[in-house]
Write a protein that holds these residues in place. Structure first.
Motif, PDB file in Angstrom:
ATOM      1  N   ASP A  36       0.826  -1.213   0.000  1.00 59.55           N
ATOM      2  CA  ASP A  36       0.000   0.000   0.000  1.00 59.55           C
ATOM      3  C   ASP A  36       0.866   1.271   0.000  1.00 59.55           C
ATOM      4  O   ASP A  36       0.535   2.252  -0.660  1.00 59.55           O
ATOM      5  N   GLY A  46       1.293   4.040  -4.062  1.00 60.71           N
ATOM      6  CA  GLY A  46       1.117   5.492  -4.238  1.00 60.71           C
ATOM      7  C   GLY A  46       2.234   6.128  -5.044  1.00 60.71           C
ATOM      8  O   GLY A  46       2.025   7.126  -5.732  1.00 60.71           O
ATOM      9  N   ARG A  56      -0.946   9.608   4.436  1.00 57.62           N
ATOM     10  CA  ARG A  56      -1.899   8.493   4.543  1.00 57.62           C
ATOM     11  C   ARG A  56      -2.521   8.481   5.929  1.00 57.62           C
ATOM     12  O   ARG A  56      -1.813   8.572   6.940  1.00 57.62           O
ATOM     13  N   TYR A  69      -3.274   9.202   0.048  1.00 60.21           N
ATOM     14  CA  TYR A  69      -3.642   7.781   0.067  1.00 60.21           C
ATOM     15  C   TYR A  69      -5.031   7.689   0.690  1.00 60.21           C
ATOM     16  O   TYR A  69      -5.204   7.988   1.873  1.00 60.21           O
ATOM     17  N   ARG A 102      -8.572   0.839  -2.871  1.00 58.14           N
ATOM     18  CA  ARG A 102      -7.896   2.061  -2.440  1.00 58.14           C
ATOM     19  C   ARG A 102      -7.940   3.069  -3.582  1.00 58.14           C
ATOM     20  O   ARG A 102      -8.101   2.684  -4.740  1.00 58.14           O
ATOM     21  N   CYS A 143      -5.546   6.400  -4.982  1.00 56.91           N
ATOM     22  CA  CYS A 143      -4.398   7.312  -4.857  1.00 56.91           C
ATOM     23  C   CYS A 143      -4.785   8.583  -5.603  1.00 56.91           C
ATOM     24  O   CYS A 143      -5.131   8.531  -6.793  1.00 56.91           O
TER      25      CYS A 143
END
Ligand code: SAM
Length: 256
Positions: free
Chosen positions: A61, A65, A166, A191, A229, A231
């Protein structure tokens, strides 16, 4: 030390990011994992200590990004069309780094980048200082302050090429922390988990006041858990008005 070791997912790195770590970087990931698990017995650094989860939710993770800056196989095309020069050395700040994410995995895979880990909690930073020494990471600096203060200091303001952030606040709060710290044409990576059109509208309105523009929104599916997720890539296109960031606590209390 934990007896558990990280899973070997070389193929997954390659398939998902078109990139894979070197054997030495894999060893550094393992050392980082062991240090975090050990320190977590005293410090509340992270809830994620299972090796497979750590690999996905912290290592993968953190690096997804900065995927645009990783040297990728030419066969892997980014869906968002966002591309940058991945060969440049960048000055980077990780705002609200906590246990060192995403900043430490980035420092491991980008030894020519200078990474500042910023957090307002000294306890976590003392640990991060020890970890960077143990891992021999010479490209990492540690800074204990609030993003609102740092953004108003001339030695930091408008001085970074890239800001990563993040799990620190809403998208517009993160933008108010990050954009004042960026040099012109610098990028911020927010993030995010789920992403809604409402959040995007709020963010676009906020960054228009901060001298930023929205460059790309990249949805990503996590390779193991299939979690979603996003970005969010911002670029600084104008100097930020000196009134931003506002005083400590104001961005979070009254988001732009
Ligand atoms: N970024 C890490 C991650 O994703 O694992 C840590 C996230 S943790 C939930 C949020 C961190 O941001 C905390 O360590 C907190 O101290 C820090 N933080 C929150 N607001 C901040 C601010 N205004 N300036 C600096 N650090 C901040």
């Amino acid at each position: 030390m934990s007896n558990c070791t990280l899973p070997n997912r070389s193929e997954v790195w390659l398939q998902s990011l078109g990139w894979q770590p070197t054997a030495e970087q894999e060893k550094q990931f393992e050392r980082l994992f062991q240090q975090i698990v050990q320190a977590n017995q005293q410090l509340n650094l992270t809830r994620i200590t299972d090796p497979s989860d750590f690999w996905e939710k912290h290592l993968w993770d953190s690096l997804v990004g900065i995927a645009p800056w990783l040297p990728t196989e030419s066969s892997v095309q980014r869906q968002d069309g966002f591309s940058v020069d991945s060969s440049q050395s960048l000055k980077v700040i990780d705002i609200g780094t906590g246990g060192g994410f995403p900043g430490l995995p980035i420092a491991i895979v980008k030894p020519t980048w200078q990474i500042t880990l910023l957090d307002s909690t000294q306890k976590k930073l003392t640990f991060l200082q020890q970890v960077t020494a143990k891992l021999g990471l010479e490209n990492v600096g540690i800074c204990c302050d609030r993003a609102e203060n740092l953004g108003q200091q001339s030695s930091y303001r408008e001085s970074f090429d890239l800001a990563v952030i993040r799990a620190v606040g809403s998208a517009s709060v993160c933008a108010e922390y990050a954009l004042p710290l960026l040099a012109l044409q610098g990028y911020a990576v927010l993030y995010r988990g789920q992403w809604t059109t409402g959040e995007q509208e709020g963010l676009v309105a906020a960054i228009s006041k901060l001298g930023g523009e929205l460059v790309a929104v990249s949805p990503v599916t996590m390779p193991h858990s299939q979690g979603i997720r996003h970005c969010i890539y911002l670029r600084k296109i104008e100097a930020t008005n000196p009134k931003f960031p506002r005083r400590v606590g104001v961005p979070a209390r009254k988001p732009l």
